[in-house]
Design an enzyme around this catalytic site. Sequence first.
Site, mmCIF file in Angstrom:
data_model
loop_
_atom_site.group_PDB
_atom_site.id
_atom_site.type_symbol
_atom_site.label_atom_id
_atom_site.label_comp_id
_atom_site.label_asym_id
_atom_site.label_seq_id
_atom_site.Cartn_x
_atom_site.Cartn_y
_atom_site.Cartn_z
ATOM 1 N N SER A 1 -8.970 4.265 5.270
ATOM 2 C CA SER A 1 -7.531 4.877 5.601
ATOM 3 C C SER A 1 -7.682 5.919 6.423
ATOM 4 O O SER A 1 -8.735 6.580 6.743
ATOM 5 C CB SER A 1 -7.225 5.681 4.092
ATOM 6 O OG SER A 1 -6.024 6.440 4.513
ATOM 7 N N TYR B 1 -7.751 11.408 -2.806
ATOM 8 C CA TYR B 1 -7.463 10.099 -2.362
ATOM 9 C C TYR B 1 -8.409 9.954 -0.987
ATOM 10 O O TYR B 1 -9.242 9.067 -0.813
ATOM 11 C CB TYR B 1 -5.970 9.937 -1.924
ATOM 12 C CG TYR B 1 -5.688 8.458 -1.092
ATOM 13 C CD1 TYR B 1 -5.880 7.226 -1.728
ATOM 14 C CD2 TYR B 1 -5.448 8.455 0.292
ATOM 15 C CE1 TYR B 1 -5.686 6.106 -1.011
ATOM 16 C CE2 TYR B 1 -5.149 7.339 0.840
ATOM 17 C CZ TYR B 1 -5.131 6.102 0.317
ATOM 18 O OH TYR B 1 -5.100 5.034 1.256
HETATM 19 N N1 LIG Z 1 0.039 1.315 2.998
HETATM 20 C C1 LIG Z 1 -0.641 2.128 3.797
HETATM 21 O O1 LIG Z 1 -0.016 2.951 4.665
HETATM 22 C C2 LIG Z 1 -2.088 1.993 3.531
HETATM 23 C C3 LIG Z 1 -2.648 3.133 4.727
HETATM 24 C C4 LIG Z 1 -4.188 3.390 4.570
HETATM 25 C C5 LIG Z 1 -4.732 2.661 3.395
HETATM 26 N N2 LIG Z 1 -4.303 1.889 2.558
HETATM 27 C C6 LIG Z 1 -5.110 1.214 1.721
HETATM 28 O O2 LIG Z 1 -4.795 -0.114 1.786
HETATM 29 C C7 LIG Z 1 -4.972 -0.875 0.438
HETATM 30 C C8 LIG Z 1 -3.757 -1.655 0.254
HETATM 31 O O3 LIG Z 1 -2.553 -0.763 0.232
HETATM 32 P P1 LIG Z 1 -1.043 -1.169 -0.032
HETATM 33 O O4 LIG Z 1 -0.444 -0.424 0.777
HETATM 34 O O5 LIG Z 1 -0.766 -2.515 -0.190
HETATM 35 O O6 LIG Z 1 -0.997 -0.500 -1.639
HETATM 36 P P2 LIG Z 1 -0.549 -1.327 -3.046
HETATM 37 O O7 LIG Z 1 -0.376 -0.207 -4.064
HETATM 38 O O8 LIG Z 1 0.901 -1.854 -2.497
HETATM 39 O O9 LIG Z 1 -1.471 -2.279 -3.208
HETATM 40 C C9 LIG Z 1 -2.729 -2.130 -4.096
HETATM 41 C C10 LIG Z 1 -2.657 -3.308 -5.002
HETATM 42 O O10 LIG Z 1 -3.947 -3.015 -5.897
HETATM 43 C C11 LIG Z 1 -3.620 -3.117 -7.206
HETATM 44 N N3 LIG Z 1 -4.459 -2.334 -8.037
HETATM 45 C C12 LIG Z 1 -4.653 -0.983 -8.189
HETATM 46 N N4 LIG Z 1 -5.878 -0.733 -8.754
HETATM 47 C C13 LIG Z 1 -6.236 -1.895 -9.249
HETATM 48 C C14 LIG Z 1 -7.523 -2.148 -9.879
HETATM 49 N N5 LIG Z 1 -8.395 -1.158 -10.610
HETATM 50 N N6 LIG Z 1 -7.876 -3.445 -10.144
HETATM 51 C C15 LIG Z 1 -7.324 -4.457 -9.526
HETATM 52 N N7 LIG Z 1 -5.781 -4.260 -8.686
HETATM 53 C C16 LIG Z 1 -5.481 -2.937 -8.705
HETATM 54 C C17 LIG Z 1 -2.264 -2.727 -7.226
HETATM 55 O O11 LIG Z 1 -1.831 -3.481 -8.577
HETATM 56 C C18 LIG Z 1 -1.555 -3.103 -6.193
HETATM 57 O O12 LIG Z 1 -0.651 -4.168 -6.374
HETATM 58 C C19 LIG Z 1 -5.244 0.192 -0.371
HETATM 59 O O13 LIG Z 1 -6.544 0.406 -0.644
HETATM 60 C C20 LIG Z 1 -4.781 1.612 0.264
HETATM 61 O O14 LIG Z 1 -5.434 2.707 -0.166
HETATM 62 C C21 LIG Z 1 -3.034 1.500 2.921
#
Ligand SMILES: NC(=O)c1ccc[n+]([C@@H]2O[C@H](COP(=O)([O-])OP(=O)(O)OC[C@H]3O[C@@H](n4cnc5c(N)ncnc54)[C@H](O)[C@@H]3O)[C@@H](O)[C@H]2O)c1
Length: 342
Positions: free
Chosen positions: A126, A151
Site C-alpha cells: 500500500s 495497517y
Molecule cells: N482500495 C485501496 O485503495 C487500497 C490501497 C492500497 C492497498 N490496498 C490493498 O489491496 C487489497 C485489496 O483491497 P480492496 O480495496 O479490494 O479491499 P476489500 O476489503 O474490498 O477486499 C479484501 C477482501 O479480502 C477479504 N478478506 C479479508 N480478510 C480475509 C481473510 N483473513 N481471509 C480471506 N479473505 C479475507 C475480504 O472479505 C474482502 O473481500 C488489500 O490488501 C488492501 O489492503 C487497497
Amino acid sequence: MEILVTGCAGFIGSHLTKKLLQDGHQVIGVDSLSDYYDVSLKKDRLKQLVHPQFIFVQNDVSNEQQMKKLFEDHAFDRVIHLAAQAGVRYSIDHPESYIQANILGYFTLLECCRHHHIAHFLYASSSSVYGGNKHYPFSEEDHVDHPMSLYAATKKSNELFAHSYSSLYKLPTTGLRFFTVYGPWGRPDMALFKFAKNILNNQSIDVYNYGEMLRDFTYVEDIVEGITRLMDQIPQENEAWYEEGCHTSESFAPYRVVNIGRNQPVKLLDFIETLEKELGKKAEKNFMPLQKGDVPNTFSNTENLQKLVGFIPETSIEEGIHQFVQWYKEYYQIEEALYEQH
Ligand SMILES: NC(=O)c1ccc[n+]([C@@H]2O[C@H](COP(=O)([O-])OP(=O)(O)OC[C@H]3O[C@@H](n4cnc5c(N)ncnc54)[C@H](O)[C@@H]3O)[C@@H](O)[C@H]2O)c1
C-alpha cells in the site's frame, strides 16, 4: 495459467478476477467474505464472476489446513494475494483484525507458496507504507520506516517477510503499492462511496484536513492493468545488485516492490467538486482536522512501473468518477428524478 486470487470478492480482487477470466486464465478465488463492510456487496461482486473457468472457495487465508489443501489440489502458476483487513482508520480501534489477516494470513500464504515452488507471488502492499515521508513523489527508493498506522505497519511487514522468503527460498515476490483505488463496485468505507451516498441522501460529508489533503486517486481498471502486466515480470536473482547501487525496490534476491498510482495527486476539495458536478448536486461539507493515522498527501512516482511494464495509469478523475456514479446509481437503483427533486 491457473491463478489463485485471494480477496476475490473484494473491490480490487473482483475486478482483477474478471479481467483474468476475460484473458482466458483459470482462476481459483478465495475470500472469507468478512463482515468489515456489507457482505451482500461482496456476494453481488461474486455473482458478476460466474464463469466456467472460475471456482470460488470461501475460506480464511489464515486457516492453515484449508490453505494447504487448496495448494495440494491445484498447481498454481501465479498467486495474487489481495485478501487483507483493509482501512487505515479501522486499524486504530481494531488492531487484532490486522494481525490476524495481514500478518498470520499473509504468513500462511508465504508458507504455501514456498512449499509449492510458486513461480511468482504478488501481494497487495500500500501507499500507506510511505507514512511520514514528505519527499514527493513517493519513490520506491524512499525510506518506508515511519508508518503512521498499524495497517501501514502490517503492509511494510509484508514486504519484509517477502524479502526473507525471496532470499531464503528463492520465492519470486512482487509487492504492489496501490495508491487510493476508486471505481465501480468500490468499498463503502472509502471516501468516494461515502461522499456519493451522503450527497444523494442529503446528508453532510466529513471532509478531513479541511479538504487540503492530496490523494493520488487511481482508477481500479488501471490498477488491474498494472497487476496483470506485472504478473509476467518475474523478479530474478541479481548478483550485480550491489554494484548497481542497492536499489531498495529490488534486491540480490528475486524480490521487487512497485508503486501503482497515477502520479497526479488531486486536492480532496477538487475531487469532491468533480463528484458534485457528476451528481448535479452540492455537498454540505463538515470540515474536520486530519484524522489520526492518516497521511496528509500521497503522490506516486511511476517511473519504476513504466520501466517494468510500459504502462502507467491514465484514467482521468472525471472519467473515473463518472464510471463510479453510473455504477452506484444502477446498483442502488437511484432514479435521476428521485434525487433531483431534493
Ligand atoms: N482500495 C485501496 O485503495 C487500497 C490501497 C492500497 C492497498 N490496498 C490493498 O489491496 C487489497 C485489496 O483491497 P480492496 O480495496 O479490494 O479491499 P476489500 O476489503 O474490498 O477486499 C479484501 C477482501 O479480502 C477479504 N478478506 C479479508 N480478510 C480475509 C481473510 N483473513 N481471509 C480471506 N479473505 C479475507 C475480504 O472479505 C474482502 O473481500 C488489500 O490488501 C488492501 O489492503 C487497497
